[in-house]
Design a protein around this motif. Structure first.
Motif, PDB file in Angstrom:
ATOM      1  N   TRP A   1       3.637  40.013 -47.668  1.00  0.00           N
ATOM      2  CA  TRP A   1       4.329  38.739 -47.890  1.00  0.00           C
ATOM      3  C   TRP A   1       3.405  37.688 -48.487  1.00  0.00           C
ATOM      4  O   TRP A   1       3.876  36.697 -49.046  1.00  0.00           O
ATOM      5  CB  TRP A   1       5.000  38.263 -46.598  1.00  0.00           C
ATOM      6  CG  TRP A   1       6.093  39.222 -46.198  1.00  0.00           C
ATOM      7  CD1 TRP A   1       6.100  40.060 -45.123  1.00  0.00           C
ATOM      8  CD2 TRP A   1       7.320  39.476 -46.909  1.00  0.00           C
ATOM      9  NE1 TRP A   1       7.244  40.819 -45.114  1.00  0.00           N
ATOM     10  CE2 TRP A   1       8.010  40.484 -46.191  1.00  0.00           C
ATOM     11  CE3 TRP A   1       7.891  38.975 -48.080  1.00  0.00           C
ATOM     12  CZ2 TRP A   1       9.251  40.978 -46.608  1.00  0.00           C
ATOM     13  CZ3 TRP A   1       9.124  39.467 -48.486  1.00  0.00           C
ATOM     14  CH2 TRP A   1       9.786  40.451 -47.761  1.00  0.00           C
TER      15      TRP A   1
ATOM     16  N   ARG B   1       3.967  42.103 -56.024  1.00  0.00           N
ATOM     17  CA  ARG B   1       4.855  42.966 -55.220  1.00  0.00           C
ATOM     18  C   ARG B   1       5.662  43.903 -56.119  1.00  0.00           C
ATOM     19  O   ARG B   1       5.809  45.077 -55.837  1.00  0.00           O
ATOM     20  CB  ARG B   1       5.791  42.117 -54.344  1.00  0.00           C
ATOM     21  CG  ARG B   1       5.089  41.464 -53.168  1.00  0.00           C
ATOM     22  CD  ARG B   1       6.085  41.056 -52.084  1.00  0.00           C
ATOM     23  NE  ARG B   1       7.015  40.053 -52.574  1.00  0.00           N
ATOM     24  CZ  ARG B   1       6.872  38.731 -52.415  1.00  0.00           C
ATOM     25  NH1 ARG B   1       5.836  38.275 -51.744  1.00  0.00           N
ATOM     26  NH2 ARG B   1       7.757  37.895 -52.888  1.00  0.00           N
TER      27      ARG B   1
ATOM     28  N   ASP C   1      12.433  42.935 -41.352  1.00  0.00           N
ATOM     29  CA  ASP C   1      12.606  42.194 -42.616  1.00  0.00           C
ATOM     30  C   ASP C   1      13.800  42.700 -43.412  1.00  0.00           C
ATOM     31  O   ASP C   1      14.360  41.962 -44.230  1.00  0.00           O
ATOM     32  CB  ASP C   1      11.352  42.340 -43.492  1.00  0.00           C
ATOM     33  CG  ASP C   1      10.133  41.668 -42.877  1.00  0.00           C
ATOM     34  OD1 ASP C   1      10.319  40.701 -42.111  1.00  0.00           O
ATOM     35  OD2 ASP C   1       9.001  42.109 -43.155  1.00  0.00           O
TER      36      ASP C   1
ATOM     37  N   ARG D   1      14.748  37.992 -43.494  1.00  0.00           N
ATOM     38  CA  ARG D   1      13.630  37.053 -43.298  1.00  0.00           C
ATOM     39  C   ARG D   1      14.027  35.584 -43.283  1.00  0.00           C
ATOM     40  O   ARG D   1      13.342  34.774 -42.681  1.00  0.00           O
ATOM     41  CB  ARG D   1      12.594  37.252 -44.410  1.00  0.00           C
ATOM     42  CG  ARG D   1      11.479  38.175 -44.004  1.00  0.00           C
ATOM     43  CD  ARG D   1      10.611  38.474 -45.181  1.00  0.00           C
ATOM     44  NE  ARG D   1       9.782  37.365 -45.598  1.00  0.00           N
ATOM     45  CZ  ARG D   1       8.623  37.047 -45.032  1.00  0.00           C
ATOM     46  NH1 ARG D   1       8.185  37.732 -44.005  1.00  0.00           N
ATOM     47  NH2 ARG D   1       7.919  36.045 -45.492  1.00  0.00           N
TER      48      ARG D   1
END
Ligand code: HEM
Length: 189
Positions: free
Chosen positions: A102, A109, A147, A138
């Protein structure tokens, strides 16, 4: 919470002793387990009843984060909806990723998700046999234990293909960021 205020994109997966789906197996792949349940179901909206010896996990469908326009169009051309009559088998796989994931930026990502790990390329090979819905947890406004809630259904003869796909995904760099994962396999009447 008042259900009339819930978004139609909000889903709640309820594990306990009742529900449309019977749990065939419940395997903790990483991190803390979830209490074992016999059956699960999902409802749209917020579920605010107490479930003795069970759990309720909330997530919401959302816009895509990582798919390119071309990947999205390719998937849209071949994917099938959930709930086809022959798709009596399913999987609910709640997943949490770690803080390192994160902390990455969106482009970093995406590079791990697809350029390195080939998540979409792998998954696309299993369409349209496997149908799926991804729920994000989230940013619900309250704390959820995972998540993502990933949910799939498929016909009986796709079970081993689904296992193969899960094995391929779990061997990727993307999965080194997964710190909690529970794999529930399901069957419905
Ligand atoms: C039919 C096979 C599959 C296909 C086509 C597929 C496709 C996708 C796509 C396109 C996304 C990104 C959505 C976006 O753009 O934001 C995604 C995300 C995700 N998928 Fe899959 N997937 C498949 C199977 C699986 C399986 C078996 C799992 C779990 C074991 C899984 C777990 C996830 C998770 C956790 C995310 C969210 C990743 C993140 O945002 O960090 N997928 N999948």
């Amino acid at each position: 919470m008042n259900n009339s205020l819930s978004s139609p994109r909000l889903y709640c997966f309820v594990g306990g002793s009742s529900g449309r789906w019977t749990v065939l197996s419940q395997t903790t792949i990483a991190g803390e387990s979830l209490s074992n349940v016999q059956r699960i179901d999902y409802v749209q909206g917020h579920f605010n009843q107490t479930i003795p010896d069970g759990w309720a996990l909330h997530g919401t469908t959302s816009n895509s984060r990582y798919s390119t326009q071309s990947e999205k169009s390719q998937m849209a051309a071949i994917q099938a909806p959930l709930d086809r009559a022959e798709c009596r088998f399913g999987a609910l796989i709640p997943i949490r990723k770690n803080a390192a994931w994160w902390e990455l930026t969106q482009d970093a990502r995406r590079a791990i998700f697809e350029e390195t790990s080939k998540h979409i390329a792998i998954g696309m090979r299993y369409l349209p046999g496997v149908a799926r819905r991804l729920h994000h947890c989230r940013d619900m406004g309250w704390i959820e234990p995972f998540d993502f809630l990933t949910f799939f259904d498929f016909a009986e003869d796709q079970q081993s293909a689904f296992d193969d796909m899960a094995g391929l995904l779990r061997a990727t760099e993307e999965w080194t960021y997964v710190d909690r994962e529970v794999d529930l396999r399901l069957v419905r009447a």
